[in-house]
Design a protein around this motif. Structure first.
Motif, PDB file in Angstrom:
ATOM      1  N   LEU A  25       0.825  -1.200   0.000  1.00  0.00           N
ATOM      2  CA  LEU A  25       0.000   0.000   0.000  1.00  0.00           C
ATOM      3  C   LEU A  25       0.865   1.258   0.000  1.00  0.00           C
ATOM      4  O   LEU A  25       0.604   2.221  -0.741  1.00  0.00           O
ATOM      5  N   MET A  26       1.917   1.243   0.827  1.00  0.00           N
ATOM      6  CA  MET A  26       2.833   2.397   0.871  1.00  0.00           C
ATOM      7  C   MET A  26       3.535   2.594  -0.472  1.00  0.00           C
ATOM      8  O   MET A  26       3.694   3.729  -0.965  1.00  0.00           O
ATOM      9  N   ILE A  27       3.983   1.468  -1.087  1.00  0.00           N
ATOM     10  CA  ILE A  27       4.634   1.570  -2.406  1.00  0.00           C
ATOM     11  C   ILE A  27       3.662   2.123  -3.444  1.00  0.00           C
ATOM     12  O   ILE A  27       4.022   2.942  -4.300  1.00  0.00           O
ATOM     13  N   THR A  28       2.412   1.659  -3.366  1.00  0.00           N
ATOM     14  CA  THR A  28       1.394   2.151  -4.303  1.00  0.00           C
ATOM     15  C   THR A  28       1.201   3.658  -4.168  1.00  0.00           C
ATOM     16  O   THR A  28       1.142   4.395  -5.186  1.00  0.00           O
ATOM     17  N   LEU A  29       1.107   4.135  -2.955  1.00  0.00           N
ATOM     18  CA  LEU A  29       0.939   5.580  -2.735  1.00  0.00           C
ATOM     19  C   LEU A  29       2.125   6.364  -3.264  1.00  0.00           C
ATOM     20  O   LEU A  29       1.971   7.446  -3.882  1.00  0.00           O
ATOM     21  N   VAL A  30       3.350   5.823  -3.011  1.00  0.00           N
ATOM     22  CA  VAL A  30       4.555   6.525  -3.503  1.00  0.00           C
ATOM     23  C   VAL A  30       4.574   6.567  -5.025  1.00  0.00           C
ATOM     24  O   VAL A  30       4.869   7.607  -5.647  1.00  0.00           O
ATOM     25  N   LEU A  31       4.243   5.443  -5.685  1.00  0.00           N
ATOM     26  CA  LEU A  31       4.265   5.398  -7.149  1.00  0.00           C
ATOM     27  C   LEU A  31       3.219   6.334  -7.757  1.00  0.00           C
ATOM     28  O   LEU A  31       3.504   7.066  -8.726  1.00  0.00           O
ATOM     29  N   PHE A  32       2.015   6.336  -7.184  1.00  0.00           N
ATOM     30  CA  PHE A  32       0.999   7.224  -7.750  1.00  0.00           C
ATOM     31  C   PHE A  32       1.311   8.685  -7.470  1.00  0.00           C
ATOM     32  O   PHE A  32       1.001   9.562  -8.289  1.00  0.00           O
ATOM     33  N   PHE A  33       1.924   8.948  -6.317  1.00  0.00           N
ATOM     34  CA  PHE A  33       2.343  10.331  -6.046  1.00  0.00           C
ATOM     35  C   PHE A  33       3.401  10.766  -7.059  1.00  0.00           C
ATOM     36  O   PHE A  33       3.351  11.892  -7.614  1.00  0.00           O
ATOM     37  N   THR A  34       4.360   9.871  -7.330  1.00  0.00           N
ATOM     38  CA  THR A  34       5.411  10.190  -8.313  1.00  0.00           C
ATOM     39  C   THR A  34       4.812  10.382  -9.704  1.00  0.00           C
ATOM     40  O   THR A  34       5.184  11.300 -10.454  1.00  0.00           O
ATOM     41  N   TYR A  35       3.876   9.509 -10.040  1.00  0.00           N
ATOM     42  CA  TYR A  35       3.256   9.589 -11.371  1.00  0.00           C
ATOM     43  C   TYR A  35       2.463  10.892 -11.548  1.00  0.00           C
ATOM     44  O   TYR A  35       2.499  11.505 -12.622  1.00  0.00           O
ATOM     45  N   SER A  36       1.746  11.303 -10.503  1.00  0.00           N
ATOM     46  CA  SER A  36       0.867  12.457 -10.643  1.00  0.00           C
ATOM     47  C   SER A  36       1.575  13.788 -10.419  1.00  0.00           C
ATOM     48  O   SER A  36       1.172  14.812 -10.975  1.00  0.00           O
ATOM     49  N   VAL A  37       2.633  13.817  -9.626  1.00  0.00           N
ATOM     50  CA  VAL A  37       3.308  15.085  -9.305  1.00  0.00           C
ATOM     51  C   VAL A  37       4.554  15.288 -10.150  1.00  0.00           C
ATOM     52  O   VAL A  37       4.716  16.296 -10.843  1.00  0.00           O
ATOM     53  N   ILE A  45       0.835   4.142 -15.953  1.00  0.00           N
ATOM     54  CA  ILE A  45      -0.152   3.412 -15.154  1.00  0.00           C
ATOM     55  C   ILE A  45       0.046   1.912 -15.312  1.00  0.00           C
ATOM     56  O   ILE A  45      -0.040   1.135 -14.340  1.00  0.00           O
ATOM     57  N   GLU A  46       0.333   1.487 -16.551  1.00  0.00           N
ATOM     58  CA  GLU A  46       0.516   0.059 -16.792  1.00  0.00           C
ATOM     59  C   GLU A  46       1.706  -0.485 -16.020  1.00  0.00           C
ATOM     60  O   GLU A  46       1.654  -1.585 -15.445  1.00  0.00           O
ATOM     61  N   SER A  47       2.812   0.283 -16.000  1.00  0.00           N
ATOM     62  CA  SER A  47       4.000  -0.197 -15.283  1.00  0.00           C
ATOM     63  C   SER A  47       3.768  -0.237 -13.774  1.00  0.00           C
ATOM     64  O   SER A  47       4.281  -1.119 -13.081  1.00  0.00           O
ATOM     65  N   ILE A  48       2.972   0.717 -13.278  1.00  0.00           N
ATOM     66  CA  ILE A  48       2.662   0.708 -11.838  1.00  0.00           C
ATOM     67  C   ILE A  48       1.879  -0.543 -11.464  1.00  0.00           C
ATOM     68  O   ILE A  48       2.227  -1.255 -10.507  1.00  0.00           O
ATOM     69  N   PHE A  49       0.807  -0.826 -12.199  1.00  0.00           N
ATOM     70  CA  PHE A  49      -0.002  -2.008 -11.907  1.00  0.00           C
ATOM     71  C   PHE A  49       0.790  -3.292 -12.106  1.00  0.00           C
ATOM     72  O   PHE A  49       0.672  -4.255 -11.327  1.00  0.00           O
ATOM     73  N   LEU A  50       1.640  -3.329 -13.143  1.00  0.00           N
ATOM     74  CA  LEU A  50       2.461  -4.515 -13.383  1.00  0.00           C
ATOM     75  C   LEU A  50       3.413  -4.758 -12.217  1.00  0.00           C
ATOM     76  O   LEU A  50       3.586  -5.885 -11.753  1.00  0.00           O
ATOM     77  N   ALA A  51       4.024  -3.681 -11.737  1.00  0.00           N
ATOM     78  CA  ALA A  51       4.965  -3.829 -10.606  1.00  0.00           C
ATOM     79  C   ALA A  51       4.247  -4.282  -9.343  1.00  0.00           C
ATOM     80  O   ALA A  51       4.732  -5.163  -8.614  1.00  0.00           O
ATOM     81  N   LEU A  52       3.074  -3.692  -9.088  1.00  0.00           N
ATOM     82  CA  LEU A  52       2.346  -4.068  -7.879  1.00  0.00           C
ATOM     83  C   LEU A  52       1.873  -5.508  -7.933  1.00  0.00           C
ATOM     84  O   LEU A  52       1.971  -6.251  -6.936  1.00  0.00           O
ATOM     85  N   VAL A  53       1.329  -5.918  -9.076  1.00  0.00           N
ATOM     86  CA  VAL A  53       0.852  -7.301  -9.205  1.00  0.00           C
ATOM     87  C   VAL A  53       2.012  -8.280  -9.099  1.00  0.00           C
ATOM     88  O   VAL A  53       1.910  -9.328  -8.438  1.00  0.00           O
ATOM     89  N   THR A  54       3.147  -7.947  -9.731  1.00  0.00           N
ATOM     90  CA  THR A  54       4.322  -8.828  -9.667  1.00  0.00           C
ATOM     91  C   THR A  54       4.813  -8.989  -8.226  1.00  0.00           C
ATOM     92  O   THR A  54       5.102 -10.095  -7.771  1.00  0.00           O
ATOM     93  N   MET A  55       4.910  -7.870  -7.493  1.00  0.00           N
ATOM     94  CA  MET A  55       5.361  -7.938  -6.095  1.00  0.00           C
ATOM     95  C   MET A  55       4.388  -8.733  -5.242  1.00  0.00           C
ATOM     96  O   MET A  55       4.794  -9.516  -4.373  1.00  0.00           O
TER      97      MET A  55
END
Length: 345
Positions: A25-37, A45-55
């Motif tokens: 959850l923390m990694i997800t928040l950091v990735l979306f914060f990085t993506y949006s800011v 978005i695809e790489s974020i979901f791919l990384a989260l699902v893989t982990m």
């Protein structure tokens, strides 16, 4: 199944999975914060979901496996502690808990339990020495105790046998008066007289059993008990099943205590149980096991142990505790009585 899932192994697994998914959850928040800011070009978005699902796919089974193994190890160590405590409660004070030399909190607890076992073993030895000393004092006080014992036997004779003999006299006189007019009723009375005579005879033999010497008079425990049973077989209308193993390296005090407990148990059975069969087993394994059972009337244990007149049962229990043993008795009205005595060697 539900109870098993509450075990420490599954608690560790649940806690570890909570850590994993909280981290995700923390990694997800950091990735979306990085993506949006910050909006780097390489982050989509695809790489974020791919990384989260893989982990999640990799960390979930790996975490479950690791914590399952670790939880099983901790469960095994706790089980060894529980088994050791049960061993101590059974009187096996010479047992030792094997440590792994990891110097963690479990090893500290294990060392403390081993120290406790050593102290308990020392206390049992002290109790045995005290029992030896008490046996010597008991021999010296035997003369004074004889007077009290005679008084008690006199009361028992008056309260039990004397009353039964009086009842026999009254019943026989009544039977003599009606034997010609009512032969059937007289026959019933004669049968009752026979049963009362047998009961009075058993009562007298049980009281005479109390007059036997407390000591074995130079005999071994096996010889003394065997001779006692043989005499009772000849005098009582009871079937005995006896198995007495020779007990090695027993102190004289322990032999006398065991002999007296067996004597007291048989006396109580003959006097009160109305039993047809008595079983006695004495075995030597890691401890000395004494089993005494009958198929008599049985009784309420709690009421009898709390009664002032329950001299025999309390005496047996005290003698057992004096040599560091455990005394258990089970009885149910109409189903007989079972005595289990276990004494450390």
């Amino acid at each position: 199944m539900v109870k098993r899932l509450q075990g420490i192994r599954y608690q560790f697994m649940r806690a570890h999975m909570q850590v994993i998914y909280f981290s995700l959850l923390m990694i997800t928040l950091v990735l979306f914060f990085t993506y949006s800011v910050i909006q780097p070009g390489w982050l989509t978005i695809e790489s974020i979901f791919l990384a989260l699902v893989t982990m999640a796919i990799i960390m979930t089974p790996v975490g479950l496996y690791v914590m399952f193994r670790k939880g099983g190890e901790l469960k095994g160590r706790l089980h060894s502690f529980s088994l050791y405590i049960s061993t101590l409660s059974e009187g096996k004070y010479g047992a030792k808990l094997v440590m792994r030399d990891s110097q963690d909190e479990f090893d500290t607890l294990g060392d403390e339990l081993n120290d406790l076992g050593s102290k308990l073993r020392g206390q049992v030895k002290s109790l045995e020495r005290l029992a030896e000393e008490k046996s010597e004092y008991a021999k010296q006080a035997h003369v004074a105790a004889t007077v009290e014992e005679r008084q008690r036997l006199a009361r028992d004779l008056h309260d039990a046998v004397s009353q039964q003999l009086f009842a026999l006299s009254m019943m026989s006189q009544a039977t003599a008066k009606i034997i010609d007019e009512k032969p059937d009723q007289a026959k019933e009375h004669i049968e009752e007289i026979s049963q009362m005579a047998i009961q009075a005879q058993n009562e007298m033999r049980a009281l005479l059993l109390h007059l036997r010497p407390v000591h074995l008079s130079g005999e071994s425990l096996q010889e003394g008990i065997t001779r006692l049973i043989e005499e009772l077989k000849q005098r009582c209308h009871v079937d005995f099943l006896v198995e007495v193993e020779p007990l090695l390296e027993l102190s004289q005090s322990k032999e006398e205590h065991i002999f007296r407990m067996v004597q007291e148990a048989l006396s109580n059975t003959l006097r009160h149980a109305n039993a047809s069969n008595i079983e006695l087993r004495i075995q030597e394994k890691d401890r000395i096991y004494i089993y005494i059972s009958d198929d008599g009337d049985g009784f309420d244990i709690e009421q009898q142990m709390n009664a002032k007149a329950s001299y025999g049962l309390n005496s047996m229990k005290e003698r057992c505790e004096e040599v560091g043993g455990t005394f258990k008795i089970k009885s149910k009205q109409g189903e007989g009585t079972y005595i289990d005595i276990r004494i450390p060697k």
